[in-house]
Design an enzyme around this catalytic site. Structure first.
Site, PDB file in Angstrom:
ATOM      1  N   PRO A  10      34.841  22.668 -17.972  1.00  0.00           N
ATOM      2  CG  PRO A  10      34.006  22.467 -15.795  1.00  0.00           C
ATOM      3  CD  PRO A  10      34.756  21.713 -16.847  1.00  0.00           C
ATOM      4  CD  GLN A  80      31.655  22.842 -12.865  1.00  0.00           C
ATOM      5  OE1 GLN A  80      32.050  23.993 -13.041  1.00  0.00           O
ATOM      6  NE2 GLN A  80      32.485  21.812 -12.713  1.00  0.00           N
ATOM      7  CB  CYS A 110      35.948  27.093  -8.389  1.00  0.00           C
ATOM      8  SG  CYS A 110      36.407  28.819  -8.705  1.00  0.00           S
ATOM      9  CG  HIS A 178      42.707  20.044 -11.070  1.00  0.00           C
ATOM     10  ND1 HIS A 178      42.460  20.857 -12.148  1.00  0.00           N
ATOM     11  CD2 HIS A 178      43.977  20.299 -10.688  1.00  0.00           C
ATOM     12  CE1 HIS A 178      43.541  21.574 -12.409  1.00  0.00           C
ATOM     13  NE2 HIS A 178      44.482  21.250 -11.530  1.00  0.00           N
ATOM     14  CG  ASN A 211      40.884  18.752 -14.795  1.00  0.00           C
ATOM     15  OD1 ASN A 211      40.451  19.566 -13.999  1.00  0.00           O
ATOM     16  ND2 ASN A 211      41.297  19.106 -15.988  1.00  0.00           N
ATOM     17  N   GLY A 212      44.053  18.091 -15.332  1.00  0.00           N
ATOM     18  CA  GLY A 212      45.267  18.804 -14.946  1.00  0.00           C
ATOM     19  C   GLY A 212      46.493  18.284 -15.663  1.00  0.00           C
ATOM     20  CD  GLU A 236      44.729  28.205 -18.414  1.00  0.00           C
ATOM     21  OE1 GLU A 236      45.887  28.359 -18.843  1.00  0.00           O
ATOM     22  OE2 GLU A 236      44.332  28.663 -17.339  1.00  0.00           O
TER      23      GLU A 236
END
Length: 535
Positions: A10, A80, A110, A178, A211-212, A236
């Site tokens: 997201p 989300q 976030c 993450h 994630n990451g 990204e």
């Protein structure tokens, strides 16, 4: 949801419908909407209209775009939401119709200042009782599964595991983790903490998504293998390369991973043999696939390989399996290694090549009968000319791939424009994506960058793409060339053959179809560490 392995994250103002359809076309199994602020979603019909963008057709109804891409609709999809009030979050999620999404996700990841001000995202990780109330409320009142996306806790792996277990006990169906903490910025903290992700995955019964740290396809496969997670999520990297998870890239990266693992095993066996024989030679350096200490402190990370915008270019090749007569096409893979990470530009590579060409040859080890100066200069000039030719060839291959993504995205966005209050805002969102696709070309063609800034609608953006195609001797829209035809250049096919040789396997890869076709075959290759949990 079909046990997805490759997931689009997201991203605010980036995970629009057109982008989701694009990454699905190129291999993503599951996509998230952008983060939706629950209070705004409840209080403002205008906010809902501008930010909620499911595919505008009923399940089973096929649009012209879907028919050409082979996609029935934008599924599986997870919406989300962010918020700190259980009742408000539940009410916001209730606006999302069951037939539009497959699950609803709670944002606990976030780290931005706006999340601190609004009291949501990763800042709620410091309040486990509130998080427990949020997840329980969503599970009890929603008719779709509830998932959670969070970060590693600052208190360490054990605290993160306990927090994740609490989320699982509240009824969450999936957890995305993450591998950085709230205070860690990816630009300064180094590698992600993959060891904590691995431990969390081992401790939970529900699927865990890593994630990451995903910048290349090989990164994704390394992470899946190291953590044992059910899936991996990228953000990204997909904005620059929507085909990050295309089946061809996965196949080639899988082969590279297996080769690196075999090399590591051989080195370990050789070291063991030397140790038994009393050999005092130095041991080989650890292979990059092994875990290493994270610079963020404490955990282990999967060290990513060097790769730039050219990384994986040889995996997104022509579908006709052309011959490679002189091997020059392999320069794509060679230069991608020297290009480094994603932020290094083509212009820097040109400068490096120029500097190399100006260096005088070393005098050490010269033969007793030196080559006459004239012949030496002729040889150097020929080598430089060959290198310049390879450089132009590689740049053209990169341009073909990136321009094809830009054209394809604008085509989709023209049929499904971003939800926005006016044309200018919609065009701005489309332009933002195109900038990311083309940044390596716009850094060189600065006049086209200025033209893209001034673009007032999608036709203006198409004009910029066509002008860049012309500069790199690539087919334009006026020549009735589709995005797929633009992408499928003979250079890309011969690059694959050059790397993998004239083998039956290489021919099969070079002739296989792109996009989502053949996805199951490409992902059926073993060696990435299976998982025990189903979605």
């Amino acid at each position: 949801m079909g046990n997805p392995r490759f997931i689009a994250a997201p991203m605010v103002q980036q995970s629009d419908l057109a982008f989701r359809l694009l990454v699905r076309r190129h291999g993503c199994d599951l996509a998230f909407t952008q983060m939706l602020h629950s209070r705004n979603f409840v209080n403002s019909a205008k906010f809902r209209k501008q930010n909620w963008d499911p595919l505008p057709c009923a399940p089973g109804e096929v649009t012209s775009l879907d028919a050409s891409a082979g996609l029935p609709f934008d599924r599986p999809l997870i919406a989300q939401f962010a918020g700190d009030d259980p009742d408000v979050v539940v009410k916001a999620a209730s606006y999302v119709k069951d037939q539009d999404v497959d699950a609803v996700d709670l944002n606990l990841g976030c780290p931005q200042a706006i999340a601190r001000k609004g009291h949501y995202g990763a800042f709620l990780l410091r309040e486990p009782l509130l998080v427990e109330a949020l997840v329980k409320g969503m599970v009890a009142n929603l008719t779709v599964p509830v998932t959670v996306k969070m970060r590693v806790l600052e208190e360490g792996p054990d605290a993160t595991i306990e927090f994740a277990k609490m989320i699982e006990a509240c009824g969450a169906s999936m957890l995305t983790l993450h591998g950085r903490t709230l205070k860690q910025n990816k630009n300064y903290c180094g590698s992600t903490d993959m060891d904590t992700i691995r431990r969390v995955n081992a401790a939970l019964a529900i699927p865990v998504v890593a994630n990451g740290g995903v910048e290349t396809t090989l990164d994704a496969l390394r992470i899946l293998r190291f953590t044992g997670c059910a899936a991996v999520m990228s953000s990204e990297a997909l904005l620059e390369n929507p085909a990050l998870f295309c089946p061809k890239a996965v196949t080639v990266a899988q082969r590279r991973l297996e080769k690196a693992l075999a090399t590591q095993a051989e080195a370990a066996e050789a070291e063991k043999s030397r140790s038994r024989g009393g050999d005092q030679h130095e041991s080989l350096p650890p292979n990059s696939i092994s875990s290493s200490s994270s610079s963020s402190g404490g955990g282990s990370s999967v060290v990513p390989s060097g790769g730039g915008i050219g990384d994986g270019l040889d995996a997104y090749f022509n579908d006709d399996g052309g011959d490679d007569e002189d091997g020059e096409a392999a320069v794509g893979g060679e230069l991608s290694e020297r290009m480094g990470r994603w932020g290094i530009r083509l212009q820097q590579e040109r400068q490096q090549q120029q500097e190399l060409s100006q260096q005088s040859p070393g005098h050490a080890g010269e033969p007793d009968n030196p080559v006459p100066q004239e012949k030496k200069e002729e040889k150097e000039e020929a080598q430089q000319q060959q290198q310049r030719q390879k450089q132009r060839q590689w740049e053209r291959g990169v341009a073909a791939r990136q321009l094809s993504f830009a054209r394809e995205y604008v085509e989709i966005a023209t049929e499904f424009p971003p939800s926005a209050k006016d044309v200018a805002t919609s065009t701005s969102q489309v332009r933002s994506h195109v900038f990311k696709f083309l940044h390596c070309l716009l850094d060189i063609n600065t006049d086209m960058r200025d033209a893209l800034v001034r673009a007032g609608d999608n036709e203006d953006i198409f004009h910029v793409v066509d002008e860049l195609c012309a500069r790199y001797a690539l087919p334009t829209r006026a020549q009735a060339a589709s995005a797929e035809e633009l992408r499928a250049s003979p250079w890309a096919a011969s690059s694959l053959v050059a790397q993998h040789g004239e083998t039956a396997e290489g021919r099969d890869l070079a002739s296989s179809t792109s996009g989502i076709q053949g996805l199951e075959r490409a992902r059926g290759i073993g060696g990435t560490g299976g998982h025990k949990k189903d979605f």
